[in-house]
Design a protein around this motif. Structure first.
Motif, PDB file in Angstrom:
ATOM      1  N   TYR A  30     -15.323  -8.541 -27.923  1.00 29.47           N
ATOM      2  CA  TYR A  30     -15.842  -9.685 -28.886  1.00 29.47           C
ATOM      3  C   TYR A  30     -16.986 -10.220 -28.077  1.00 29.47           C
ATOM      4  N   ASN A  31     -16.920 -10.747 -26.649  1.00 27.17           N
ATOM      5  CA  ASN A  31     -17.896 -11.209 -26.017  1.00 27.17           C
ATOM      6  C   ASN A  31     -19.100 -10.405 -25.793  1.00 27.17           C
ATOM      7  N   LEU A  67     -16.999  -6.404 -18.380  1.00 28.65           N
ATOM      8  CA  LEU A  67     -16.739  -5.239 -18.218  1.00 28.65           C
ATOM      9  C   LEU A  67     -15.581  -5.302 -17.447  1.00 28.65           C
ATOM     10  N   GLY A  68     -15.265  -6.557 -16.512  1.00 26.03           N
ATOM     11  CA  GLY A  68     -13.976  -6.551 -15.644  1.00 26.03           C
ATOM     12  C   GLY A  68     -13.096  -6.989 -16.706  1.00 26.03           C
ATOM     13  N   MET A  69     -13.387  -7.979 -17.932  1.00 21.17           N
ATOM     14  CA  MET A  69     -12.014  -8.094 -18.749  1.00 21.17           C
ATOM     15  C   MET A  69     -11.581  -6.909 -19.149  1.00 21.17           C
ATOM     16  N   ILE A  70     -12.509  -5.992 -19.681  1.00 23.02           N
ATOM     17  CA  ILE A  70     -12.181  -4.638 -20.284  1.00 23.02           C
ATOM     18  C   ILE A  70     -11.449  -3.831 -19.530  1.00 23.02           C
ATOM     19  N   GLY A  71     -11.780  -3.904 -18.188  1.00 24.83           N
ATOM     20  CA  GLY A  71     -11.097  -2.985 -17.132  1.00 24.83           C
ATOM     21  C   GLY A  71      -9.740  -3.491 -17.023  1.00 24.83           C
ATOM     22  N   ILE A  72      -9.600  -4.888 -16.534  1.00 23.54           N
ATOM     23  CA  ILE A  72      -8.261  -5.275 -16.264  1.00 23.54           C
ATOM     24  C   ILE A  72      -7.356  -5.274 -17.470  1.00 23.54           C
ATOM     25  N   GLY A  73      -7.882  -5.301 -18.734  1.00 25.24           N
ATOM     26  CA  GLY A  73      -6.954  -5.072 -19.954  1.00 25.24           C
ATOM     27  C   GLY A  73      -6.620  -3.474 -20.123  1.00 25.24           C
ATOM     28  N   VAL A  74      -7.356  -2.814 -19.533  1.00 27.80           N
ATOM     29  CA  VAL A  74      -7.175  -1.147 -19.719  1.00 27.80           C
ATOM     30  C   VAL A  74      -6.046  -0.904 -18.561  1.00 27.80           C
ATOM     31  N   VAL A  99      -1.068  -8.446 -23.184  1.00 31.66           N
ATOM     32  CA  VAL A  99      -2.271  -9.093 -22.355  1.00 31.66           C
ATOM     33  C   VAL A  99      -3.354  -7.866 -22.282  1.00 31.66           C
ATOM     34  N   GLY A 100      -2.787  -6.827 -22.041  1.00 30.02           N
ATOM     35  CA  GLY A 100      -3.952  -5.861 -22.106  1.00 30.02           C
ATOM     36  C   GLY A 100      -4.787  -5.726 -23.382  1.00 30.02           C
ATOM     37  N   VAL A 101      -4.112  -5.526 -24.546  1.00 28.18           N
ATOM     38  CA  VAL A 101      -4.774  -5.783 -25.835  1.00 28.18           C
ATOM     39  C   VAL A 101      -5.797  -6.869 -25.940  1.00 28.18           C
ATOM     40  N   VAL A 102      -5.185  -7.892 -25.744  1.00 26.32           N
ATOM     41  CA  VAL A 102      -5.921  -9.298 -25.702  1.00 26.32           C
ATOM     42  C   VAL A 102      -7.123  -9.269 -24.927  1.00 26.32           C
ATOM     43  N   LEU A 103      -7.149  -8.813 -23.713  1.00 22.33           N
ATOM     44  CA  LEU A 103      -8.228  -8.771 -22.977  1.00 22.33           C
ATOM     45  C   LEU A 103      -9.341  -7.778 -23.352  1.00 22.33           C
ATOM     46  N   ILE A 104      -8.952  -6.645 -23.857  1.00 23.95           N
ATOM     47  CA  ILE A 104      -9.812  -5.646 -24.279  1.00 23.95           C
ATOM     48  C   ILE A 104     -10.412  -6.205 -25.682  1.00 23.95           C
ATOM     49  N   VAL A 105      -9.805  -6.829 -26.506  1.00 23.20           N
ATOM     50  CA  VAL A 105     -10.188  -7.182 -27.764  1.00 23.20           C
ATOM     51  C   VAL A 105     -11.323  -8.526 -27.529  1.00 23.20           C
TER      52      VAL A 105
END
Length: 68
Positions: free
Chosen positions: A21-22, A48-55, A11-17
């Protein structure tokens, strides 16, 4: 616990990618004949929220220990 660790990492990798992409791929807004309008938002709060939650999910999955 091993399954939770794997799920958090995926889930972390998918959210970061998806967040990256967006942020960097222009979204097609309007296409009328020869006229085509694209919009590039850049790093919005949602991105930024998606990337942060992914990390955070990736770190949590990496630090999660197996119980015995």
């Amino acid at each position: 616990m091993k399954i939770l660790k794997i799920v958090l990492m995926i889930v972390g990798v998918v959210l970061i990618v998806f967040g990256l992409y967006n942020a960097f791929v222009p979204q097609q807004v309007l296409d009328i004949g020869p006229l085509e309008v694209n919009a590039k938002e850049g790093l919005s709060n949602q991105t930024l929220g998606m990337i942060g939650i992914g990390v955070l999910a990736l770190i949590a999955g990496a630090l999660l220990k197996n119980r015995r």
